[in-house]
Scaffold this motif. Sequence first.
Motif, PDB file in Angstrom:
ATOM      1  N   PRO A  18     -52.493 -16.344  30.121  1.00  0.00           N
ATOM      2  CA  PRO A  18     -53.940 -16.090  30.064  1.00  0.00           C
ATOM      3  C   PRO A  18     -54.794 -17.288  30.452  1.00  0.00           C
ATOM      4  CG  PRO A  18     -52.839 -15.287  28.087  1.00  0.00           C
ATOM      5  CD  PRO A  18     -51.844 -16.119  28.826  1.00  0.00           C
ATOM      6  N   ALA A  19     -54.266 -18.484  30.282  1.00  0.00           N
ATOM      7  CA  ALA A  19     -55.049 -19.679  30.601  1.00  0.00           C
ATOM      8  C   ALA A  19     -55.154 -19.921  32.102  1.00  0.00           C
ATOM      9  CB  ALA A  19     -54.436 -20.907  29.925  1.00  0.00           C
ATOM     10  N   VAL A  20     -54.185 -19.419  32.873  1.00  0.00           N
ATOM     11  CA  VAL A  20     -54.191 -19.676  34.315  1.00  0.00           C
ATOM     12  C   VAL A  20     -54.600 -18.465  35.140  1.00  0.00           C
ATOM     13  CG1 VAL A  20     -52.510 -21.551  34.186  1.00  0.00           C
ATOM     14  CG2 VAL A  20     -51.694 -19.200  34.500  1.00  0.00           C
ATOM     15  N   SER A  21     -54.644 -17.278  34.524  1.00  0.00           N
ATOM     16  CA  SER A  21     -55.084 -16.090  35.260  1.00  0.00           C
ATOM     17  C   SER A  21     -55.547 -15.005  34.309  1.00  0.00           C
ATOM     18  CB  SER A  21     -53.965 -15.527  36.143  1.00  0.00           C
ATOM     19  OG  SER A  21     -54.385 -14.326  36.750  1.00  0.00           O
ATOM     20  N   ARG A  22     -56.846 -14.749  34.310  1.00  0.00           N
ATOM     21  CA  ARG A  22     -57.366 -13.670  33.469  1.00  0.00           C
ATOM     22  C   ARG A  22     -56.912 -12.309  33.991  1.00  0.00           C
ATOM     23  NH1 ARG A  22     -63.660 -14.787  33.241  1.00  0.00           N
ATOM     24  NH2 ARG A  22     -63.235 -15.253  35.424  1.00  0.00           N
ATOM     25  N   THR A  23     -56.894 -12.163  35.319  1.00  0.00           N
ATOM     26  CA  THR A  23     -56.535 -10.863  35.899  1.00  0.00           C
ATOM     27  C   THR A  23     -55.096 -10.497  35.581  1.00  0.00           C
ATOM     28  OG1 THR A  23     -58.128 -11.133  37.697  1.00  0.00           O
ATOM     29  CG2 THR A  23     -56.348  -9.541  38.032  1.00  0.00           C
ATOM     30  N   PHE A  24     -54.160 -11.422  35.845  1.00  0.00           N
ATOM     31  CA  PHE A  24     -52.756 -11.102  35.623  1.00  0.00           C
ATOM     32  C   PHE A  24     -52.411 -11.065  34.137  1.00  0.00           C
ATOM     33  CE2 PHE A  24     -52.563 -11.927  40.116  1.00  0.00           C
ATOM     34  CZ  PHE A  24     -51.613 -11.020  40.544  1.00  0.00           C
ATOM     35  N   ALA A  25     -53.189 -11.742  33.314  1.00  0.00           N
ATOM     36  CA  ALA A  25     -52.988 -11.612  31.874  1.00  0.00           C
ATOM     37  C   ALA A  25     -53.355 -10.214  31.405  1.00  0.00           C
ATOM     38  CB  ALA A  25     -53.830 -12.648  31.131  1.00  0.00           C
ATOM     39  N   LEU A  26     -54.234  -9.546  32.156  1.00  0.00           N
ATOM     40  CA  LEU A  26     -54.610  -8.171  31.823  1.00  0.00           C
ATOM     41  C   LEU A  26     -53.585  -7.161  32.327  1.00  0.00           C
ATOM     42  CD1 LEU A  26     -58.433  -8.182  32.693  1.00  0.00           C
ATOM     43  CD2 LEU A  26     -57.442  -7.917  30.410  1.00  0.00           C
ATOM     44  N   ASN A  27     -53.143  -7.336  33.590  1.00  0.00           N
ATOM     45  CA  ASN A  27     -52.367  -6.239  34.168  1.00  0.00           C
ATOM     46  C   ASN A  27     -50.853  -6.367  34.033  1.00  0.00           C
ATOM     47  OD1 ASN A  27     -52.033  -8.222  36.156  1.00  0.00           O
ATOM     48  ND2 ASN A  27     -52.318  -6.812  37.863  1.00  0.00           N
ATOM     49  N   ILE A  28     -50.319  -7.578  33.844  1.00  0.00           N
ATOM     50  CA  ILE A  28     -48.870  -7.689  33.665  1.00  0.00           C
ATOM     51  C   ILE A  28     -48.395  -6.945  32.404  1.00  0.00           C
ATOM     52  CG2 ILE A  28     -47.033  -9.335  33.058  1.00  0.00           C
ATOM     53  CD1 ILE A  28     -48.127 -11.199  35.211  1.00  0.00           C
ATOM     54  N   PRO A  29     -49.128  -7.005  31.280  1.00  0.00           N
ATOM     55  CA  PRO A  29     -48.653  -6.289  30.085  1.00  0.00           C
ATOM     56  C   PRO A  29     -48.570  -4.769  30.247  1.00  0.00           C
ATOM     57  CG  PRO A  29     -50.201  -7.997  29.457  1.00  0.00           C
ATOM     58  CD  PRO A  29     -50.257  -7.907  30.949  1.00  0.00           C
ATOM     59  N   VAL A  30     -49.203  -4.161  31.257  1.00  0.00           N
ATOM     60  CA  VAL A  30     -49.094  -2.711  31.405  1.00  0.00           C
ATOM     61  C   VAL A  30     -47.815  -2.322  32.141  1.00  0.00           C
ATOM     62  CG1 VAL A  30     -51.602  -2.465  31.425  1.00  0.00           C
ATOM     63  CG2 VAL A  30     -50.371  -2.506  33.602  1.00  0.00           C
ATOM     64  N   LEU A  31     -47.112  -3.302  32.714  1.00  0.00           N
ATOM     65  CA  LEU A  31     -45.844  -3.011  33.381  1.00  0.00           C
ATOM     66  C   LEU A  31     -44.760  -2.726  32.344  1.00  0.00           C
ATOM     67  CD1 LEU A  31     -45.809  -5.803  36.122  1.00  0.00           C
ATOM     68  CD2 LEU A  31     -46.030  -3.338  36.523  1.00  0.00           C
ATOM     69  N   PRO A  32     -43.827  -1.847  32.654  1.00  0.00           N
ATOM     70  CA  PRO A  32     -42.700  -1.600  31.735  1.00  0.00           C
ATOM     71  C   PRO A  32     -41.734  -2.772  31.760  1.00  0.00           C
ATOM     72  CG  PRO A  32     -42.408  -0.383  33.781  1.00  0.00           C
ATOM     73  CD  PRO A  32     -43.768  -1.000  33.865  1.00  0.00           C
ATOM     74  N   GLY A  33     -41.038  -2.994  30.647  1.00  0.00           N
ATOM     75  CA  GLY A  33     -40.020  -4.030  30.612  1.00  0.00           C
ATOM     76  C   GLY A  33     -38.738  -3.546  31.271  1.00  0.00           C
ATOM     77  N   PRO A  34     -37.953  -4.424  31.859  1.00  0.00           N
ATOM     78  CA  PRO A  34     -38.131  -5.871  31.993  1.00  0.00           C
ATOM     79  C   PRO A  34     -38.920  -6.268  33.235  1.00  0.00           C
ATOM     80  CG  PRO A  34     -35.995  -5.256  32.870  1.00  0.00           C
ATOM     81  CD  PRO A  34     -36.638  -3.973  32.390  1.00  0.00           C
ATOM     82  N   LEU A  35     -39.548  -5.283  33.899  1.00  0.00           N
ATOM     83  CA  LEU A  35     -40.341  -5.592  35.088  1.00  0.00           C
ATOM     84  C   LEU A  35     -41.498  -6.525  34.744  1.00  0.00           C
ATOM     85  CD1 LEU A  35     -40.840  -5.048  38.103  1.00  0.00           C
ATOM     86  CD2 LEU A  35     -42.170  -3.026  37.425  1.00  0.00           C
ATOM     87  N   ASP A  36     -42.054  -6.370  33.547  1.00  0.00           N
ATOM     88  CA  ASP A  36     -43.214  -7.199  33.176  1.00  0.00           C
ATOM     89  C   ASP A  36     -42.864  -8.685  33.148  1.00  0.00           C
ATOM     90  OD1 ASP A  36     -41.561  -6.883  30.942  1.00  0.00           O
ATOM     91  OD2 ASP A  36     -43.232  -6.898  29.516  1.00  0.00           O
ATOM     92  N   THR A  37     -41.726  -9.044  32.546  1.00  0.00           N
ATOM     93  CA  THR A  37     -41.372 -10.471  32.481  1.00  0.00           C
ATOM     94  C   THR A  37     -40.945 -10.993  33.848  1.00  0.00           C
ATOM     95  OG1 THR A  37     -39.099  -9.954  31.809  1.00  0.00           O
ATOM     96  CG2 THR A  37     -40.715 -10.342  30.050  1.00  0.00           C
ATOM     97  N   ALA A  38     -40.318 -10.135  34.655  1.00  0.00           N
ATOM     98  CA  ALA A  38     -39.929 -10.563  36.001  1.00  0.00           C
ATOM     99  C   ALA A  38     -41.164 -10.922  36.819  1.00  0.00           C
ATOM    100  CB  ALA A  38     -39.134  -9.462  36.694  1.00  0.00           C
TER     101      ALA A  38
END
Length: 346
Positions: A18-38
């Motif tokens: 979240p400190a380096v990207s507000r946009t990706f801090a929002l949309n990465i969590p909507v991805l299913p695991g383990p795709l989100d961490t990848a």
Amino acid sequence: MSPRNEPDAVSFCREVLPAVSRTFALNIPVLPGPLDTAVMVAYLLCRIADTLEDEAHGPASAALLTELARLSTLPEGWQADAKRFTQEALRVLRAQTPAAELRLLEGTPRVLEALAVHEAPVRGHVAACVATMTEGMGRMGDKGRVSGGGLGLESLEETMRYCYYVAGTVGEMLTRLFTWYSPAVAERAEKLEPRAVAFGNALQLVNILKDVREDLERGSCWLPRTVLAEYGLTPESLLQPDKRDEAMKAHGKLVAVAHRELRQAFEYVMALPREEHGIRLFCLWPLFLAVMTLRKVYGNKAVLEKQPVKISRRTVKWVLGSTKLLVARDSVLKMMFAALTAPLPA
């Protein structure tokens, strides 16, 4: 991999994102695991490369970019090499480097450790993206530096090539990761792959048009000199108050190019299977936020002033909420996209 039992290195990535990207801090969590961490780990490695490009100039920057690409393959002994890489990078960064970027770069060994816990296909796709990105940054970075010698990207073709290296490559990588995760996406690879680069390019070009002044103050310009010259401008004269009208005409011409890329990016999202809600939302959010940003900067002379031009939090909430409701309704999404892009130049 749930947040409760994930490795500490992955937890570090979640914390720093979240400190380096507000946009990706929002949309990465909507991805299913383990795709989100990848995707998260991949994004952070790309962000480290971006920090090196922005904050460490000259031969040291090129050498560090090359080393980051090598480390992303996780070669034997990468742990010790990653520590040395971090120490060297911290020595050559500008004093003005944002604290969040410094913390991420200091955590490079942990980001690489988080990459190492993923399956081999993920590691391969991420390493390939970082290799292409860093090679392109090393080749084109100095071209974009503005100096008394009149540097800067020469043509629109060079600007789009730069966008490819720093963002189009990410579009390609995301498509490969989506295909790795989802058989339904894999079935649509033939439709997605030709549009994957445009998805990344569109977002990058919108950022370039939004951040013109900030980039110039940092000593860089990613706008094509040939387009600026059509209006009697150079990167060095772009911010002069008496050149505002000409600057906005040149800016508007490039807004039209960004609009074209956004249309292809929208086609990319529409080619994703409707049942993959998380993947669709991950792409819809930055795409529609980019559309709203482009609307905000088009014809807006404030984009060349000191105060950054940003869309409001209310707009962000509206984009997230409306696309969440419409994620599987293609016809309504198409009408929404057409209506929002209608004011933009063709």
